[in-house]
Design an enzyme around this catalytic site. Structure first.
Site: not given
Ligand code: ADP
Ligand code: MG
Length: 619
Positions: A87, A20, A211, A189
């Site tokens: 990205k 991913d 998402d 995705e």
């Molecule tokens: P991306 O797809 O953009 O790479 P992710 O799926 O990795 O993003 O998500 C990252 C986001 O999720 C960040 O903003 C992070 O603060 C938030 N996040 C992670 N864990 C939690 C949680 N337990 N509660 C709320 N937000 C969260």
């Molecule tokens: Mg993502």
């Protein structure tokens, strides 16, 4: 002897890993007969920040690019050399990304060294393509994966957003090639997320994949027919995500600090802002777990900013943002020409879907319980790995032949298992059972979900546990805890526990088919047959001992109520019967225990009546 980290070593030739490649974070996973799992990095971290720090004048070869957390840690100090969100640039012309540029601290140019005219990144006097930067991330993830395998890792499935055009997909393929990986498939995705849940193996269905990540929001409507996915529509907002929730908290804190310091506005230096942003994110994450979180910031000169923020306050800040995501969902449904009611399944993806409020809102919008069994930050990588397994013709997971392959239940007192759904039932299926508390005034109960055919917890497989808390204090045995198991058409298990008097509720979702091979399932069934007699005895003994505890406690309680109003001979008789029962309890002689217990229970019936009479007299 020194402890060496021991790791499973996969012996498969030419493995296909799943990657991913995210805007904020990237992950790598692998899938075999046990199902998909995340492959972790050297510090056991599951995700790699999609950040690359470039040193254009490296002190030594190979120190050119730094990837992941170390790079992210430099984002403030070396902003123009630290590439994040690459990205967003993949396969795009400079004009396409113009609106993004204000958000990127590094320089973007149209002088792409490959002559394509696509956007490129300028660091010092060197220019890098987004593909090169992405390749550094992919190489890092390949390096994470390699120690798991005996043979070289050369092939990968990589995911991209459903809306990526051909140029963006091609750029992703090129990044893979630069990293020395053959990209055997580019997968959407949302499709990957659905694959992670095994939805390709269930009936034809219409699926919404919601998402909400760090910086982006995507909604995709998919149609799955005979194992094949079709994207019906996509929508979203490339500038809406968890970062905005952090910002909302940050703004609140900033304005309150300004007020406290009696100034209209404060200009924090970037490093302080970055620290505050981290801080805001921590508060946000904490509020996903708890009803409130405390913020405390040292303002220097003996001044301090301190306040507690509740979930409700936080929700007031972000409610409009969540509402905006639901508007996008509406739009996507319209474009696909369907109604929310026609959505069969909703899959949650992205770290921000950990927020209970988001789950509630999305659940009620689509009027269905969204899938959250798999970690939303990992589910896309898991699905990429599943796609890899499909391509490699690995027979992943327990084959679901429309039946529950192993019984499902919960732990009860004394280490026994109460089976709610027995092996062989056809899916979908559900079961309900009422339990109660065992201690006086107990306000929380642990629900431990187990899988297997054996009678004792120690011989079954733990699928997870959760706590039902907030039960109003009541006498032992009085609360009515309804535990409900539901296995849906895709084999996903939802466990809900409700205390019926107060209505308090807690739930857990699990994919029970992951983690076991077909052989292991067969083995577990064989073991249960071989051990049937001993298991039955063990279970019976646990039940009898629980009964002893309960009944002797009841007798003691009645004796206290009755006090001296009891015939001494009767008292002696009861005491001797209790002594016998307690003496037998630790033995394995179930029949003897049963006989003694029955004798004690018969004899104590009169005591029960005496206690009731006494209580009524005292009213
Ligand atoms: P991306 O797809 O953009 O790479 P992710 O799926 O990795 O993003 O998500 C990252 C986001 O999720 C960040 O903003 C992070 O603060 C938030 N996040 C992670 N864990 C939690 C949680 N337990 N509660 C709320 N937000 C969260
Ligand atoms: Mg993502």
């Amino acid at each position: 002897m020194a402890e060496t980290s021991s790791r499973e070593l996969f012996t498969i030739a030419d493995p296909i890993i799943g990657i991913d490649l995210g805007t904020t974070n990237s992950l790598v996973a692998w899938c075999d007969e046990r199902g998909p799992r995340i492959l972790t990095g050297p510090n056991n971290q599951s995700h790699c920040p999609s950040v690359v720090h470039i040193d254009p004048a490296p002190p030594a070869p190979n120190r050119h690019m730094e990837v992941g957390q170390p790079a992210r840690d430099r984002a403030v100090e070396r902003a123009t050399h630290t590439i994040s969100s690459v990205k967003r640039l993949m396969g795009k012309g400079l004009a396409d990304v113009a609106p993004q540029l204000a958000y990127l601290p590094y320089a973007v140019t149209s002088q792409n060294p490959d002559g394509s005219g696509q956007a490129a990144i300028k660091v010092g006097d060197k220019t890098y393509t987004p593909q090169e930067v992405s390749a550094a991330i992919l190489r890092e993830l390949r390096d994470w994966a390699q120690p798991y395998f005996q043979h070289p890792v050369r092939k990968a499935v990589i995911t991209v957003p459903a809306y990526f055009d051909d140029a963006q997909r091609q750029a992703t393929r090129d990044a893979g090639r630069l990293a020395g990986l053959e990209v055997v498939r580019i997968v959407n995705e949302p499709t990957a997320a659905a694959l992670a849940y095994g939805l390709d193996r269930s009936d034809d269905a219409t699926i919404a994949v919601y998402d909400l990540g760090g910086g982006t929001f995507d909604i995709s409507i998919l149609r799955i027919e005979q194992g094949l996915f079709r994207v019906l529509s996509t929508n979203g907002d490339t500038r809406l995500g968890g970062d905005d929730f952090d910002q909302a908290i940050l703004r609140l804190v900033q304005s309150e600090i300004a007020a406290q310091l009696n100034v209209t506005q404060i200009d924090f230096p970037p490093s302080t802002l970055q620290a505050l942003r981290h801080f805001a994110e921590r508060v946000k994450v904490e509020l996903s777990e708890k009803p409130s979180a405390t913020i405390e910031i040292d303002l220097g000169q003996g001044r301090n900013y301190r306040r507690s923020i509740t979930r409700d306050e936080f929700l007031a800040l972000i409610r409009p943002l969540i509402a905006a995501t639901l508007d996008r969902c509406k739009q996507a449904l319209q474009d696909a020409d369907i109604t929310p009611a026609q959505i069969d399944k909703v899959v949650m993806v992205g770290g921000s879907t950990y927020m209970p409020f988001v789950r509630e809102q999305v659940g009620s919008f689509f009027d269905t319980q969204p899938y959250t069994a798999l970690n939303p930050m990992e589910v896309v990588a898991l699905g990429a790995a599943v796609q890899g397994a499909i391509l490699a013709k690995i027979n992943r997971g327990i084959l679901l032949q429309d039946i529950v392959p192993l019984s499902l239940g919960i732990e009860t007192m004394g280490g026994a298992v109460a089976k709610l759904i027995t092996k062989g039932r056809s899916i979908p299926c559900a079961a309900d059972e009422i339990f109660s508390t065992s201690a006086e005034g107990q306000t929380a109960v642990k629900i431990h979900v187990l899988q297997g055919e054996r009678e004792l917890v120690e011989h079954c497989r733990s699928l997870g546990q959760f706590t039902l808390s907030g039960i109003p204090p009541m006498a032992a045995g009085l609360p009515k805890l309804r535990v409900r198991f539901l296995v849906d058409t895709s084999g996903i298990l939802s466990v809900t526990a409700t205390e019926e008097r107060s209505g308090t509720k807690a739930a857990l979702q699990i994919v029970p088919s992951y983690g076991l091979t077909k052989d292991e399932v067969d083995q577990m069934v064989r073991q249960s047959v071989l051990n049937a007699r001993t298991d039955m005895l063990a279970h019976r003994l646990i039940d009898l001992r629980n009964q002893i505890n309960q009944d002797t406690a009841a007798i003691e309680k009645s004796l206290k109520i009755v006090g001296t109003d009891i015939d001494p001979a009767y008292l002696t008789q009861l005491q001797s019967l209790m002594a016998t029962v307690r003496q037998l309890a630790p033995t394995e002689d179930a029949d003897a225990i049963h006989t003694a217990l029955t004798a004690m229970d018969h004899a104590s019936a009169r005591l029960g009546e005496l206690a009731i009479t006494k209580t009524l007299q005292d009213l």
